[in-house]
Design an enzyme around this catalytic site. Structure first.
Site, PDB file in Angstrom:
ATOM      1  N   ARG A 177      20.859  15.675  -5.716  1.00 16.56           N
ATOM      2  CA  ARG A 177      20.891  15.924  -4.267  1.00 16.56           C
ATOM      3  C   ARG A 177      19.490  15.977  -3.657  1.00 16.56           C
ATOM      4  NH1 ARG A 177      24.816  14.427  -5.958  1.00 16.56           N
ATOM      5  NH2 ARG A 177      26.905  15.290  -5.800  1.00 16.56           N
ATOM      6  N   SER A 227      31.721  19.140  -0.010  1.00 19.68           N
ATOM      7  CA  SER A 227      31.313  20.251  -0.862  1.00 19.68           C
ATOM      8  C   SER A 227      30.218  21.047  -0.159  1.00 19.68           C
ATOM      9  CB  SER A 227      30.804  19.742  -2.211  1.00 19.68           C
ATOM     10  OG  SER A 227      31.827  19.080  -2.911  1.00 19.68           O
ATOM     11  N   GLU A 297      24.757  22.675   0.178  1.00 23.68           N
ATOM     12  CA  GLU A 297      24.517  21.232   0.097  1.00 23.68           C
ATOM     13  C   GLU A 297      24.489  20.652   1.503  1.00 23.68           C
ATOM     14  OE1 GLU A 297      27.090  17.571  -1.673  1.00 23.68           O
ATOM     15  OE2 GLU A 297      26.524  19.118  -3.110  1.00 23.68           O
TER      16      GLU A 297
END
Length: 304
Positions: A177, A227, A297
């Site tokens: 990420r 998410s 996230e």
């Protein structure tokens, strides 16, 4: 002349009137369906418009944010002061044998469909990710044991000096990420993917399987940013949250999904404040019960 009119004037020679919106509701441009207005929303349709808009913002000390499909963004309730540059209109996709080149605003599902139609394999993992190519490179998006770093060859970006450069896969420094694009504040203009020859039936079967799994396991019926938390090392965020007894936990109109604890959803006309409060409570409880830190996230921008 108020500030918004002044901002609009700076871009009016570069953009058509239809490409400049004042006080645009960010709730209409994000998957969470929350967030206050932005002073100016720009929707460029050429690379040159993006480059010049960034130059104008920097030379006039105007805060700016670059977004794609808004699938991984939470805008706070008081909105955004400055400019949002939304890149969805740059969405061209080209294929040359095993190579697919897609502009930053192209949706991942459309790239996946192009690969499928050409019997190319490697991009199936992205068939259900609701984001765009630019955002996917920015955060090295991934799902179902696949990620952008597995298939990308290079990306065209605007660097911090305002120049258009091409970065190889290694130069993109893609990690979990993260990327050099995120670290240095670059803007992705396009990405080139190197895929492999596959059997169309097998590619189609894989896409169908992943789509079914996503529909069965994720709360797609509610607005969300996918998410909510990054995967903590050695753990799964959703399991930690469920084991903490937080499945279904609600504040205002926001809730931890009953279907998948890794998702915070806009269940009933939530505000950004509601969503942030749920995120904070989940972080605190997981830390107390398991001594594990959860980090969002989702990208959180704007003013309270």
């Amino acid at each position: 002349m108020d500030q918004n009119e002044k901002y609009k004037g700076l871009f009016s020679t570069l953009y058509k009137e239809t490409q400049i919106q004042q006080n645009a509701k960010m709730s209409e441009h994000t998957h969470f369906k929350v967030g206050g207005p932005v002073d100016i929303l720009l929707t460029p349709n050429t690379k040159e418009q993006i480059v010049e808009a960034i130059k104008i913002c920097k030379s006039n000390n105007i805060p700016f944010y670059v977004i794609g499909n808004g699938s991984n963004i939470l805008v706070k309730d008081s909105g955004i002061r400055g400019v949002v540059i939304k890149l969805c209109d740059l969405n061209n996709i080209e294929r040359n044998n095993n190579i697919i080149k897609a502009e930053c605003g192209a949706l991942l599902k459309d790239v996946s469909n192009q690969a499928l139609n050409a019997s190319l394999t490697g991009f199936e993992f992205a068939c259900g990710i609701p984001g765009s190519v630019g955002g996917a490179v920015f955060m090295n998006a991934g799902a179902y044991d696949g990620e952008i770093s597995f298939v990308i060859k290079e990306a065209e970006v605007i660097n911090d000096e305002g120049k258009i450069i091409t970065l190889s896969k290694d130069e993109l420094e893609l990690g979990y990420r993260t990327s050099i694009v995120m670290k240095k504040g670059y803007v992705v203009l396009s990405a080139t993917f190197d895929l492999k020859d596959g059997e169309k039936e097998k590619v189609e079967s894989r896409v169908s399987d992943l789509t079914q799994r996503r529909e069965e396991r994720q709360p797609l019926e509610y607005p969300s940013a996918g998410s909510t938390f990054k995967r903590p090392e050695g753990h799964f965020a959703g399991k930690l949250i469920e084991d903490a007894g937080l499945k279904g936990f609600t504040i205002g109109g926001a809730a931890v999904s009953d279907k998948h604890s890794g998702f915070v959803i806009n269940k009933s006309n939530a505000t950004a404040k509601d969503i942030l409060a749920v995120i904070k409570h989940v972080q605190e409880e997981v830390k107390i019960q398991f001594n594990v830190d959860l980090y969002p996230e989702v990208r959180i921008i704007g003013e309270d």
